[in-house]
Design a protein around this motif. Structure first.
Motif, PDB file in Angstrom:
ATOM      1  N   LEU A 172      48.468  -0.332  17.066  1.00  0.00           N
ATOM      2  CA  LEU A 172      48.611   0.851  16.218  1.00  0.00           C
ATOM      3  C   LEU A 172      49.922   0.814  15.432  1.00  0.00           C
ATOM      4  CD1 LEU A 172      47.527   3.570  15.283  1.00  0.00           C
ATOM      5  CD2 LEU A 172      48.639   4.630  17.269  1.00  0.00           C
ATOM      6  N   GLN A 173      51.006   0.369  16.056  1.00  0.00           N
ATOM      7  CA  GLN A 173      52.286   0.277  15.363  1.00  0.00           C
ATOM      8  C   GLN A 173      52.215  -0.726  14.221  1.00  0.00           C
ATOM      9  OE1 GLN A 173      55.568  -1.058  17.771  1.00  0.00           O
ATOM     10  NE2 GLN A 173      57.055  -0.893  16.109  1.00  0.00           N
ATOM     11  N   PHE A 218      49.550  -1.666  12.635  1.00  0.00           N
ATOM     12  CA  PHE A 218      48.670  -1.086  11.623  1.00  0.00           C
ATOM     13  C   PHE A 218      49.439  -0.087  10.765  1.00  0.00           C
ATOM     14  CE2 PHE A 218      45.637   1.943   9.972  1.00  0.00           C
ATOM     15  CZ  PHE A 218      44.546   1.175   9.603  1.00  0.00           C
ATOM     16  N   GLY A 219      50.229   0.754  11.404  1.00  0.00           N
ATOM     17  CA  GLY A 219      51.002   1.755  10.675  1.00  0.00           C
ATOM     18  C   GLY A 219      52.033   1.142   9.754  1.00  0.00           C
ATOM     19  N   VAL A 220      52.696   0.074  10.202  1.00  0.00           N
ATOM     20  CA  VAL A 220      53.702  -0.591   9.365  1.00  0.00           C
ATOM     21  C   VAL A 220      53.049  -1.170   8.115  1.00  0.00           C
ATOM     22  CG1 VAL A 220      55.252  -2.579   9.245  1.00  0.00           C
ATOM     23  CG2 VAL A 220      55.310  -1.077  11.238  1.00  0.00           C
ATOM     24  N   ALA A 239      50.195  -0.280   6.737  1.00  0.00           N
ATOM     25  CA  ALA A 239      49.714   0.814   5.891  1.00  0.00           C
ATOM     26  C   ALA A 239      50.853   1.425   5.085  1.00  0.00           C
ATOM     27  CB  ALA A 239      49.035   1.882   6.752  1.00  0.00           C
ATOM     28  N   LEU A 240      52.004   1.611   5.713  1.00  0.00           N
ATOM     29  CA  LEU A 240      53.159   2.166   5.010  1.00  0.00           C
ATOM     30  C   LEU A 240      53.613   1.237   3.893  1.00  0.00           C
ATOM     31  CD1 LEU A 240      55.415   4.277   4.703  1.00  0.00           C
ATOM     32  CD2 LEU A 240      56.700   3.038   6.470  1.00  0.00           C
ATOM     33  N   ILE A 253      42.452  -0.669   5.809  1.00  0.00           N
ATOM     34  CA  ILE A 253      43.529  -0.136   4.954  1.00  0.00           C
ATOM     35  C   ILE A 253      43.128  -0.228   3.480  1.00  0.00           C
ATOM     36  CG2 ILE A 253      45.898  -0.507   4.171  1.00  0.00           C
ATOM     37  CD1 ILE A 253      46.574  -1.400   7.006  1.00  0.00           C
TER      38      ILE A 253
END
Length: 257
Positions: A55-56, A58-60, A62-63, A230
């Motif tokens: 998840l981390q 993925f979030g990086v 996406a950001l 994404i």
């Protein structure tokens, strides 16, 4: 075809694709380390979620995609408008912009890593470079094709240069702008992925490289799936904004991709 039929057709196609992913490798005798099944990929995603901070990562990614897309689009709009309103500026700068576009963006990624280290900034810069050109070209073309008779008409009403731009030229460029943004939303994912593949310790591109180094084909599929999600979300967001902004236009006048 109505919306209900379209949704049902898409659902059936998705179910067929997932079924083939699950059973086709076994039918043709492909081992798991060559082409993992859907269930194996889902199991690996669960392990990566708990053990590899999926998840981390993925979030990086996406950001980085959002920042690269937004900054690259704003830069493309600004340059496209400036060149569209000034033929002299276009004649002077277009060879350099063309040279920048021709240069392979992948080649810049190692250079950015050397300059900025293993941070998110090199990935964002690669995304900006890739996003910039399609947005700029579409805006430039739209500004240049505004009906001169309409411009002259607005001038007869004593409109200022700013009013001509805000009331006529920029609204006329919006359909082309969103065409460029659709393309740019997918290219931003490619740019960020290239940056993460070249150098980084966070993001789905990093997970992809790490999985490939361990011979974990299922992990590679997990990373690819995450990148695809994404890209789909980014593309859908652009379409949603386009519908909100261009709701006044007939559907036939919009670009359908």
């Amino acid at each position: 075809m109505n919306n209900s039929s379209t949704l049902w057709g898409s659902a059936v196609l998705l179910a067929l694709t997932l079924s083939l992913w699950q059973w086709a490798p076994g039918w043709v005798g492909l081992p798991e380390y060559i082409f993992p099944t859907l269930s194996s990929t889902v199991e690996q995603a669960g392990r990566m979620w708990s053990e590899s901070q999926l998840l981390q990562h993925f979030g990086v990614t996406a950001l980085e995609v959002v920042l690269g897309f937004v900054l690259g689009s704003l830069l493309g709009i600004a340059v496209g408008v400036a060149l569209g309103l000034s033929p002299t500026a276009e004649a002077m700068l277009s060879p350099y912009i063309l040279a920048l576009q021709i240069a392979p963006k992948v080649a810049f990624a190692p250079l950015f890593v050397m300059w900025l280290g293993y941070t998110m900034y090199p990935k964002i810069l690669v995304a900006i470079l890739i996003v910039f050109f399609p947005v700029m070209v579409n805006v430039l073309a739209a500004i240049r094709t505004v009906d001169p008779d309409m411009v002259n008409l607005v001038r007869t009403l004593n409109a200022t240069r700013w009013q001509i731009f805000t009331l006529l030229e920029f609204p006329s460029a919006l359909p082309n702008l969103f065409s460029g943004l659709r393309i740019a939303s997918t290219l931003a994912v490619i740019g960020v992925t290239v940056g993460e593949l070249v150098g980084g310790n966070l993001g789905l591109g990093f997970l992809l490289v790490a999985s490939e180094g361990q011979g974990d084909t299922a992990g590679v599929f997990v990373a690819i799936t995450g990148l695809t999600i994404i890209g789909i979300v980014a593309y859908a967001a652009v379409i949603l904004i386009e519908k909100k902004v261009l709701h006044y236009m007939p559907k036939a006048s919009r670009t359908t991709v």
